[in-house]
Scaffold this motif. Structure first.
Motif, PDB file in Angstrom:
ATOM      1  N   GLU A  35      -8.477 -64.919 -59.237  1.00 52.63           N
ATOM      2  CA  GLU A  35      -9.936 -65.129 -59.319  1.00 52.63           C
ATOM      3  C   GLU A  35     -10.285 -66.556 -59.749  1.00 52.63           C
ATOM      4  O   GLU A  35     -11.412 -66.989 -59.612  1.00 52.63           O
ATOM      5  CB  GLU A  35     -10.555 -64.121 -60.299  1.00 52.63           C
ATOM      6  CG  GLU A  35     -10.670 -62.738 -59.697  1.00 52.63           C
ATOM      7  CD  GLU A  35     -11.629 -61.859 -60.476  1.00 52.63           C
ATOM      8  OE1 GLU A  35     -12.778 -62.301 -60.742  1.00 52.63           O
ATOM      9  OE2 GLU A  35     -11.226 -60.738 -60.836  1.00 52.63           O
ATOM     10  N   LEU A  36      -9.298 -67.246 -60.317  1.00 54.58           N
ATOM     11  CA  LEU A  36      -9.577 -68.602 -60.796  1.00 54.58           C
ATOM     12  C   LEU A  36      -9.134 -69.692 -59.820  1.00 54.58           C
ATOM     13  O   LEU A  36      -9.471 -70.859 -59.990  1.00 54.58           O
ATOM     14  CB  LEU A  36      -8.901 -68.837 -62.157  1.00 54.58           C
ATOM     15  CG  LEU A  36      -9.379 -67.958 -63.329  1.00 54.58           C
ATOM     16  CD1 LEU A  36      -8.549 -68.219 -64.576  1.00 54.58           C
ATOM     17  CD2 LEU A  36     -10.868 -68.206 -63.628  1.00 54.58           C
ATOM     18  N   GLN A  69     -20.940 -73.558 -64.238  1.00 50.29           N
ATOM     19  CA  GLN A  69     -22.112 -74.001 -63.471  1.00 50.29           C
ATOM     20  C   GLN A  69     -23.266 -74.356 -64.408  1.00 50.29           C
ATOM     21  O   GLN A  69     -23.984 -75.316 -64.185  1.00 50.29           O
ATOM     22  CB  GLN A  69     -22.632 -72.872 -62.566  1.00 50.29           C
ATOM     23  CG  GLN A  69     -21.682 -72.415 -61.492  1.00 50.29           C
ATOM     24  CD  GLN A  69     -21.656 -73.416 -60.358  1.00 50.29           C
ATOM     25  OE1 GLN A  69     -22.710 -73.851 -59.917  1.00 50.29           O
ATOM     26  NE2 GLN A  69     -20.469 -73.796 -59.933  1.00 50.29           N
ATOM     27  N   ASN A  94      -8.815 -72.189 -56.678  1.00 60.09           N
ATOM     28  CA  ASN A  94      -9.820 -72.927 -55.902  1.00 60.09           C
ATOM     29  C   ASN A  94     -11.191 -72.964 -56.581  1.00 60.09           C
ATOM     30  O   ASN A  94     -12.220 -72.847 -55.938  1.00 60.09           O
ATOM     31  CB  ASN A  94      -9.983 -72.331 -54.487  1.00 60.09           C
ATOM     32  CG  ASN A  94      -8.669 -72.335 -53.738  1.00 60.09           C
ATOM     33  OD1 ASN A  94      -7.853 -73.238 -53.942  1.00 60.09           O
ATOM     34  ND2 ASN A  94      -8.452 -71.328 -52.910  1.00 60.09           N
ATOM     35  N   THR A  95     -11.201 -73.060 -57.887  1.00 55.02           N
ATOM     36  CA  THR A  95     -12.465 -73.210 -58.627  1.00 55.02           C
ATOM     37  C   THR A  95     -12.340 -74.458 -59.502  1.00 55.02           C
ATOM     38  O   THR A  95     -11.364 -75.205 -59.378  1.00 55.02           O
ATOM     39  CB  THR A  95     -12.722 -71.999 -59.553  1.00 55.02           C
ATOM     40  OG1 THR A  95     -11.727 -72.016 -60.599  1.00 55.02           O
ATOM     41  CG2 THR A  95     -12.652 -70.677 -58.803  1.00 55.02           C
ATOM     42  N   ASP A  96     -13.305 -74.641 -60.396  1.00 55.38           N
ATOM     43  CA  ASP A  96     -13.230 -75.779 -61.318  1.00 55.38           C
ATOM     44  C   ASP A  96     -12.157 -75.594 -62.382  1.00 55.38           C
ATOM     45  O   ASP A  96     -11.897 -76.497 -63.172  1.00 55.38           O
ATOM     46  CB  ASP A  96     -14.583 -75.980 -62.010  1.00 55.38           C
ATOM     47  CG  ASP A  96     -15.575 -76.672 -61.075  1.00 55.38           C
ATOM     48  OD1 ASP A  96     -15.117 -77.323 -60.120  1.00 55.38           O
ATOM     49  OD2 ASP A  96     -16.788 -76.547 -61.313  1.00 55.38           O
ATOM     50  N   LEU A 129     -16.844 -68.789 -64.518  1.00 54.23           N
ATOM     51  CA  LEU A 129     -17.261 -69.682 -63.436  1.00 54.23           C
ATOM     52  C   LEU A 129     -18.767 -69.935 -63.486  1.00 54.23           C
ATOM     53  O   LEU A 129     -19.235 -71.054 -63.287  1.00 54.23           O
ATOM     54  CB  LEU A 129     -16.833 -69.106 -62.075  1.00 54.23           C
ATOM     55  CG  LEU A 129     -15.300 -68.954 -61.919  1.00 54.23           C
ATOM     56  CD1 LEU A 129     -14.949 -68.307 -60.592  1.00 54.23           C
ATOM     57  CD2 LEU A 129     -14.583 -70.300 -62.070  1.00 54.23           C
ATOM     58  N   GLN A 130     -19.542 -68.898 -63.826  1.00 56.20           N
ATOM     59  CA  GLN A 130     -20.986 -69.072 -63.980  1.00 56.20           C
ATOM     60  C   GLN A 130     -21.289 -70.025 -65.134  1.00 56.20           C
ATOM     61  O   GLN A 130     -22.150 -70.897 -65.040  1.00 56.20           O
ATOM     62  CB  GLN A 130     -21.653 -67.704 -64.213  1.00 56.20           C
ATOM     63  CG  GLN A 130     -23.172 -67.747 -64.226  1.00 56.20           C
ATOM     64  CD  GLN A 130     -23.750 -68.289 -62.917  1.00 56.20           C
ATOM     65  OE1 GLN A 130     -23.391 -67.825 -61.839  1.00 56.20           O
ATOM     66  NE2 GLN A 130     -24.624 -69.292 -63.024  1.00 56.20           N
TER      67      GLN A 130
END
Ligand code: PEP
Ligand code: MN
Length: 358
Positions: free
Chosen positions: A40-41, A255, A43-45, A251-252
């Motif tokens: 779930e983590l 942001q 390819n994210t920040d 992830l939110q």
């Protein structure tokens, strides 16, 4: 000391457009659990995956980590997601196993930083490697102990160093699990200006609902990154359940957090001003908490005086305080008038508080 101040800025090689984010569970529990979180983590920040393999628990009888088998699971995380790996090491055996299993970042836990013998053993075991080492603050608010641990790694030839502020243990209960003493982290930054410093709001807060605000304060103070405990089913976590958040929440949060970017001289000025203001805000908050504690003690004195039928105003004691504090203030470059005015106001409030008990 001079040399240590030149610790390089390895973090800039990451070429991130945002602070470094380390996410992942408090503890590796099962292979499925680490892979589910990591997937779930990816390819994210979030660029680094954390998981504790050996867990230092305050009391025996709690889950103490899965041990070396967990390193195999982490290897799979790297293969499947490309995330860098971070884990805690507390002795030479753990360092050797972490090195064998290609762990990228080793962090030193708060309970280890307090022990110069343990830190030296780990530093010796890492000599000659190119690993990134992140040193958490010691459990107790001791800046020298934190600096000393960083110096031991530097002296062992480790150049890719960083620090993690995870808050400090205090006996009195506060809303935090570990009090964020931002001024200590700021002083560390002043000693080692190039040392990247990361905030661990999970262990500071100890509660999910505090993580966002702690992270924002860290970013306002120009911290270089965040390490946040993340679990697909936080309530069922085998350790630190109350403070873990889901990958989606993390992830939110990334942001929603406001990150400062410096481009012009005017921006640099604004950032410097904001940093100083954030420092002032923290000091003011501490002042309020200290004043409130003082009034709490005054209340106790009020009760005691009432019980023993003693007058509230004891002018000898008051004159002695005023004199002592004026002298103390002068030592710190504070004018006598200023100290007198402040202490008169404090004394008046203290009398009012005691009168309420009468
Ligand atoms: C952890 O990061 O899981 C941990 C044990 O942290 P600390 O050393 O800050 O208590
Ligand atoms: Mn934890």
């Amino acid at each position: 000391m001079k040399e240590v101040k030149e610790i390089g800025s390895w973090l800039s090689n990451f070429q991130l457009s945002h602070p470094l984010v380390i996410g992942g569970p408090c503890s590796a529990e099962t292979e499925e659990q680490v892979l589910a979180i990591a997937n779930e983590l990816k390819n994210t920040d979030v660029t680094v995956f954390r998981a504790g393999i050996w867990k230092p628990r305050t009391k025996p009888g709690n889950f103490e980590g899965v041990g070396a088998i967990g390193l195999k699971w982490l290897k799979k995380v790297k293969e499947q997601t490309g995330l860098l790996l971070a884990t805690e090491v507390a002795n030479k055996i753990q360092v050797d196993l972490a090195l064998e299993n290609d762990i990228d970042i080793l962090w030193i836990g708060a309970r280890t930083t307090v022990s110069p013998f343990a830190v030296q053993e780990i530093a010796d075991a890492l000599q000659g490697t190119d690993k990134i080492v992140l040193v958490k603050n010691p459990v107790n608010p001791d800046l020298s102990l934190w600096e000393g641990a960083i110096e031991r790694f530097y002296n062992a030839g480790i150049k890719k160093l960083g620090a993690i502020h995870r808050g400090f243990s205090v006996y009195e209960k506060t809303k935090y699990r570990n009090n964020p003493q931002w001024q200590i982290a700021i002083e560390l930054k002043n000693s080692f200006p190039h040392l990247p410093i990361i905030c661990d709001p999970s262990h500071i807060g100890g509660r999910r609902d505090l993580i966002f605000d702690i992270s924002q304060t860290a970013l306002d103070l120009s911290f270089d990154g965040l390490m946040i405990e993340t679990h697909t089913t936080p309530d069922e976590a085998w350790s630190d359940a109350k403070q873990q958040i889901t990958p989606a929440t993390l992830l939110q949060m990334i942001q929603d957090l406001k990150v400062k970017v410096n481009t012009t001289e005017e921006d640099a000025f604004k950032t410097a001003l904001e940093n100083l203001r954030a420092e002032i805000d923290i000091i003011d908050q501490n002042l309020i908490e200290t004043l409130s504690k003082r009034m709490g003690v005054a209340t106790e004195i009020g009760k005691l005086k009432k019980k023993n039928n003693v007058a509230i105003l004891q002018s000898d004691r008051w004159t002695a305080i005023l004199e002592k504090m004026s002298k103390e203030g002068t030592k710190y470059g504070l004018s006598e008038d200023f100290i007198k005015n402040i202490f008169k106001a404090i004394h008046q409030e203290s009398i009012n508080t005691q009168q309420k008990q009468a």
